[in-house]
Every structure is written in structure tokens, then in C-alpha cells.
Design a protein around this motif. Structure first.
Motif, mmCIF file in Angstrom:
data_model
loop_
_atom_site.group_PDB
_atom_site.id
_atom_site.type_symbol
_atom_site.label_atom_id
_atom_site.label_comp_id
_atom_site.label_asym_id
_atom_site.label_seq_id
_atom_site.Cartn_x
_atom_site.Cartn_y
_atom_site.Cartn_z
ATOM 1 N N UNK A 1 0.844 -1.198 0.000
ATOM 2 C CA UNK A 1 0.000 0.000 0.000
ATOM 3 C C UNK A 1 0.885 1.256 0.000
ATOM 4 N N UNK A 2 1.926 1.251 0.778
ATOM 5 C CA UNK A 2 2.826 2.403 0.845
ATOM 6 C C UNK A 2 3.585 2.568 -0.486
ATOM 7 N N UNK A 3 3.921 1.408 -1.080
ATOM 8 C CA UNK A 3 4.684 1.491 -2.342
ATOM 9 C C UNK A 3 3.796 2.009 -3.475
ATOM 10 N N UNK A 4 2.535 1.831 -3.419
ATOM 11 C CA UNK A 4 1.624 2.288 -4.468
ATOM 12 C C UNK A 4 1.199 3.735 -4.254
ATOM 13 N N UNK A 5 1.364 4.220 -3.109
ATOM 14 C CA UNK A 5 0.930 5.593 -2.793
ATOM 15 C C UNK A 5 2.033 6.573 -3.240
ATOM 16 N N UNK A 6 1.677 7.491 -4.149
ATOM 17 C CA UNK A 6 2.674 8.449 -4.690
ATOM 18 C C UNK A 6 2.985 9.535 -3.700
ATOM 19 N N UNK B 1 11.457 7.041 1.891
ATOM 20 C CA UNK B 1 11.966 6.529 3.189
ATOM 21 C C UNK B 1 10.888 5.727 3.913
ATOM 22 N N UNK B 2 9.667 6.216 3.833
ATOM 23 C CA UNK B 2 8.572 5.484 4.503
ATOM 24 C C UNK B 2 8.324 4.144 3.814
ATOM 25 N N UNK B 3 8.473 4.195 2.445
ATOM 26 C CA UNK B 3 8.265 2.938 1.709
ATOM 27 C C UNK B 3 9.342 1.933 2.091
ATOM 28 N N UNK B 4 10.582 2.427 2.155
ATOM 29 C CA UNK B 4 11.688 1.528 2.529
ATOM 30 C C UNK B 4 11.506 0.979 3.937
ATOM 31 N N UNK B 5 10.995 1.803 4.824
ATOM 32 C CA UNK B 5 10.757 1.352 6.215
ATOM 33 C C UNK B 5 9.689 0.272 6.245
ATOM 34 N N UNK C 1 10.080 -3.650 7.390
ATOM 35 C CA UNK C 1 9.182 -4.204 8.417
ATOM 36 C C UNK C 1 8.535 -5.501 7.906
ATOM 37 N N UNK C 2 8.164 -5.480 6.629
ATOM 38 C CA UNK C 2 7.542 -6.671 6.045
ATOM 39 C C UNK C 2 8.538 -7.833 6.014
ATOM 40 N N UNK C 3 9.754 -7.542 5.675
ATOM 41 C CA UNK C 3 10.786 -8.582 5.636
ATOM 42 C C UNK C 3 11.024 -9.183 7.032
#
Length: 556
Positions: free
Chosen positions: A157-162, A167-171, A175-177
Motif C-alpha cells: 500500500x505504501x509502495x503504491x501511494x505516490x 523513506x517510509x516505503x523503505x521502512x 518491516x515486512x521482511x
């Protein structure tokens, strides 16, 4: 057939069943214990019963056991004692071989059962712990998987949000990993614990529980075998005494078969035979021809002493002297038995005198044995003065010699009486004539010499102290022969102090307070002759009445 494979899931029921088995064993022990108490009680009652009917020492009962029937009864009582003893043996053997042994075995059985079920509970607890660990790892794995899914969705969801920064996407990706890694670790842990649980469960249901249940099964089968053996012992204890009990019963039968009725009948003869001959025929006296009667032994004009002697030894036609049975019996009860047993019939007197002579001879022999022993001891003291003083035995020796002399004199006295009695038994001749009433007229001077041999109506002998007292009694008997023809006049009155039941021939019954006529006063024999009416008269004990004699009767 194994409890471990067939009853793998019946742990609780097996626990209840084995407890029931122990309860049954304890119930059987209680049963045997109560049986032993019954045997002891029965034996005690049998012994008390036998003791109750044993003859008392130095009593009349002991004399009764001369008879074979009584001897057989005594043997039965003795056998009952042995019979009771066998029941005591049953009680003792059942106590030692069953109750004591089984009580010890029950304690061991309880301990063994406790250890097996304790081991089973430990195995149950272990498998339950393993199961809980498996459930915990499973829930953790499930939770971690869900957390990983949520972290992955959030990253996507974060990766799809422009509008979200890189940094938030990487975080979110990191977290998912992390969550995915945690889920993998939980998965591996769950898999490991699951494999371990399966091994433990397989071992529990195929190794531990079967082994424990197999031991419990063996324990239970041993209990069953043991109670069966105890039941066999129970029967065997009884069977062991059967031969002895049978022997006791055989002895009772043997004693019964030893009864000899002829022997007992002979003993009765020996016990009660008087030695008298039956009375002969009574001579006819013709009173229709008074003028033709000559002076005879039975004439009223004959000597009073001669007539009395004939009546005394003749047949007892009227039985007026029967009341004197009580006088003789009372005198015997009061301990007035003559030393020479002259109150007894000849045969009984002979037996008593013979018994007395035998007793005195035994006492003489005993004293002589004692004298011989003292003499030997004195000789030893003479040869060995250090052992004792010979003079110290002189007094004892003199005393024993005096006792022997006294006993010999006593024995000679009874032997003389015995010889006298044996000379007067009916087989000797003149006694038979005396009993048949055929004695010739005797000189009055010879009457006192017969005092010791005179017969009383109850078959006993009486001994008078003087000729005068004998003449009184004979005169009374002689006068009684004419009661029916010339009733005696009343010489006074009397008042009954007590009620008297006149049950013997010649007596009369009186009621306390009753007033009657006295027709013959007490002549020293303890009896007074009274009259109620012309048809009713007889003797009463003098002590039962208060006599009021007429003054004229006294003067005359």
C-alpha cells in the motif's frame, strides 16, 4: 489379549477396577476373620457345655458313673472337648495361613498398584505438557504469519501511494521482511515441536502405557490367583481336621456300644440289695373258737416280750410302723449314722463295712511305708552323722507307730462287725426264718440281744439303747394289731402348729391351726398318734403339734 493394547484409553476405569479388586480381597479377609471368631466361640461353648455336665468331685454324681451308660456319657463329654479342640485348630490355621498372609499381601498390593498408577500419571502429564508446547508453537506460528501478511499488505500500500516518501516505503518494506522472517522461524519451531510431540505421543500410546497397563494386568491376575489359593487353603484347613473329628465321633459310637444294660442292672442290685428275705405267709388266727385257743406265741395271754418279738420279726400285715421311715431318714440327714452302719440292711451294711476295712488297710499301708522311709533315713543318718541327727526322727517314728496301732485297732473293730454281719446274712439260715415270721417263741431275756438286728419297715436297722425302750416300741406295734376292733380312747387334744402332708402309709395330713384328738403320745420316736374321726387316724411328727394331755390320762 493385553490391557496395554485393548484398554489404552481406559486409564481411569482400570484404576477403579484395581481398587475394587483390593476391596474384594479385604472383604474376603474379613469373612475368614469372622469365621475364625465363630469357630473359637463354638469351641468355647462346647467346652463349657462339656464342663457343665461333668460329674462334680466327691459328690453323689461321681458314684452314678459306675454305670456303663453314665461312663459312655462321660466319654462323650471328653470327646466333645477334643471335638472343640479341632475347631480351635481350624481357627488358628485360618488365622495364620489366610488372614495374616492375605493382610500382608494386601499391603504389598496397594503399594505396587500405587507405584504403577503414579508412573502412568507421570506419562500422562508429560504428554499433556508436550501437547501444550505444540499448541503454543502452533498459535505463535499462526500469529507470526498473520503479522507478516499485514506487514506485506502495508508495504504494498505504501509502495503504491505516490504521496508517501521513499523513506517510509523503505521502512515498510523492511518491516515486512522482518515479519516474514519471524513467520519462517515460528514455522520451523512449530514443525520441530510437532515432530517431537508425535514421537512422544507414539511412545506414550505404544510403549509407556502398554508397559504400565501390562504390569497392572499382571498384578491383578496375581491377586485373582492368590484369592483362589486362599479359598483352597480355607477348604483344606477344614479337611485336615475331618479325620480327627471323625475319630472323636467314632469314639462316641464306641462308648455307646460299650453300654451294658445287664451290667448296669447288676450294679443296681449291688447298690440297693438289703439282704433280707421276703416275708412269709401270715398264720391264720381263729378267733371264732376262743375257748380252744391254747397259750401260743401269738396269744394275748403269752408273755408280752415273746409276743412282741414274734410281731417284730413277722410279716408287716398292717404297716403301722411305716411312719418311722421319716424318723430314720431324718436321723441320717442329721449325721446320726451309727459307726457300725447298723442302720443299714445287712447287704448294704456289709458293703459299707468292707469299704471301711479296705480304706483302713490302705491307710495302714501308707503309714507303714512312711515308717519304712523314716527308718531308712535314720539308718542313713546313723552311718553319715553329717547329713542329720538320727534322734530328730525318733519323735516322728513314734508318732507313725502310734498311728499304725490306732488304725489296726480300728480295722479290727470293723472286721469284727463285718464278720458278725456276714454271719447273719439270709443264706446263714436263721435270718430267713426270722424274716418269714416262723421264729419260735423266745425267752424274754433274749429280746434285748436282738436289738441290733431288728428290722424297721423301710428295710433299715434300728439300734435301741435299752430293753425298756425296745419294749415300748414293740408294745405300740402289738397294740396296733387291734386298732380296727377296739379303737383307742383319746388321751388328750392337740393343735397343729404347721401343715403336714402325710404321704407315707400310716401318717395323716393336718392343716395349721387344726385341733385333733391324741390317742397315743410320743414314745421317744418323734411321732404322735392322733385321730380326726373314727375313720381317720394316723401319725404326725411330734414337733408339728402342741399336745394337751388330760390330767386323768397322765395320772393313769
Amino acid at each position: 489379549m493385553s490391557w496395554g493394547t485393548e484398554l489404552w484409553d481406559q486409564f481411569d476405569n482400570l484404576e477403579k477396577h484395581t481398587q475394587w479388586g483390593i476391596d474384594i480381597l479385604e472383604k474376603y479377609i474379613k469373612f475368614v476373620k469372622e469365621r475364625t471368631e465363630i469357630e473359637l466361640s463354638y469351641a468355647k461353648q462346647l467346652r463349657n457345655l462339656a464342663k457343665k455336665y461333668q460329674p462334680k468331685k466327691n459328690s453323689k454324681e461321681e458314684e452314678e458313673y459306675r454305670y456303663t451308660a453314665c461312663k459312655a456319657f462321660l466319654s462323650t463329654l471328653n470327646e466333645m472337648n477334643d471335638y472343640a479342640g479341632q475347631h480351635e485348630v481350624i481357627s488358628e490355621n485360618m488365622t495364620s495361613h489366610i488372614t495374616v498372609e492375605l493382610a500382608r499381601y494386601v499391603q504389598e498390593l496397594k503399594q505396587e498398584r500405587k507405584s504403577y498408577f503414579h508412573e502412568g500419571r507421570k506419562a500422562q502429564q508429560h504428554i499433556e505438557i508436550c501437547w501444550k508446547q505444540l499448541e503454543s508453537s502452533k498459535r505463535r506460528f499462526e500469529r507470526d504469519c498473520k503479522e507478516a501478511d499485514r506487514a506485506q499488505q502495508y508495504f504494498e500500500k505504501m509502495d503504491a501511494d505516490i504521496n508517501v516518501t521513499k523513506a517510509d516505503v523503505e521502512k515498510a518494506r523492511q518491516q515486512a521482511q522482518v515479519r516474514h522472517q519471524m513467520a519462517e522461524d515460528s514455522r520451523a519451531d512449530y514443525s520441530s515441536i510437532l515432530q517431537k510431540f508425535n514421537r512422544e505421543q507414539h511412545e506414550y500410546y505404544h510403549t509407556h502405557i502398554p508397559n504400565i497397563f501390562q504390569k497392572i494386568q499382571e498384578m491383578e491376575e496375581r491377586r485373582i490367583v492368590r484369592i483362589g489359593e486362599s479359598m483352597k487353603t480355607y477348604a483344606e484347613v477344614d479337611r485336615q481336621v475331618i479325620p480327627i473329628i471323625g475319630k472323636c465321633l467314632d469314639e462316641i459310637v464306641k462308648a455307646a456300644e460299650s453300654i451294658d444294660q445287664k451290667n448296669d442292672s447288676q450294679l443296681v442290685i449291688e447298690a440297693y440289695k438289703s439282704g433280707f428275705e421276703p416275708p412269709g405267709d401270715v398264720e391264720f388266727e381263729d378267733y371264732t373258737q376262743p375257748m380252744k385257743r391254747t397259750v401260743s406265741d401269738n396269744s394275748l395271754s403269752n408273755s408280752r416280750g415273746e409276743g412282741k418279738a414274734e410281731l417284730k420279726f413277722g410279716g408287716k400285715s398292717k404297716g403301722k410302723l411305716w411312719p418311722f421311715i421319716k424318723k430314720n431318714k431324718l436321723s441320717l440327714k442329721l449325721g446320726a449314722t451309727p459307726e457300725d452302719f447298723s442302720n443299714l440292711p445287712p447287704e448294704q451294711r456289709r458293703k459299707k463295712l468292707q469299704q471301711k476295712v479296705d480304706e483302713l488297710n490302705k491307710e495302714i499301708q501308707k503309714e507303714m511305708d512312711q515308717r519304712d522311709a523314716i527308718t531308712k533315713m535314720k539308718d542313713v543318718y546313723l552311718k553319715n552323722p553329717q547329713m542329720g541327727d538320727p534322734a530328730s526322727l525318733d519323735h516322728k517314728l513314734t508318732e507313725v507307730s502310734q498311728n499304725i496301732e490306732k488304725l489296726r485297732l480300728e480295722a479290727q473293730k470293723f472286721e469284727a462287725w463285718l464278720a458278725e454281719v456276714e454271719g447273719r446274712l439270709p443264706a446263714r439260715g436263721d435270718q430267713a426264718r426270722r424274716q418269714s415270721g416262723l421264729y419260735d417263741a423266745q425267752d424274754p431275756a433274749t429280746v434285748p440281744n436282738c436289738a441290733q438286728d431288728r428290722e424297721s419297715p423301710d428295710g433299715s436297722y434300728t439300734e435301741e439303747q435299752s430293753q425298756e425302750s425296745e419294749v415300748k416300741v414293740l408294745a405300740a406295734d402289738f397294740d396296733d394289731e387291734f386298732d380296727d376292733e377296739e379303737p383307742l380312747p383319746a388321751i388328750g387334744t392337740c393343735k397343729a402348729l404347721y401343715t403336714f402332708e402325710g404321704q407315707n402309709e400310716g401318717t395323716i395330713s393336718v392343716v395349721e391351726g387344726e385341733t385333733l384328738y391324741v390317742i397315743e403320745e410320743d414314745k421317744g420316736d418323734g411321732w404322735t398318734r392322733i385321730r380326726r374321726s373314727e375313720e381317720e387316724e394316723g401319725y404326725v411328727p411330734t414337733s408339728y403339734v402342741e399336745v394337751y394331755l388330760d390330767k386323768n390320762a397322765k395320772d393313769s
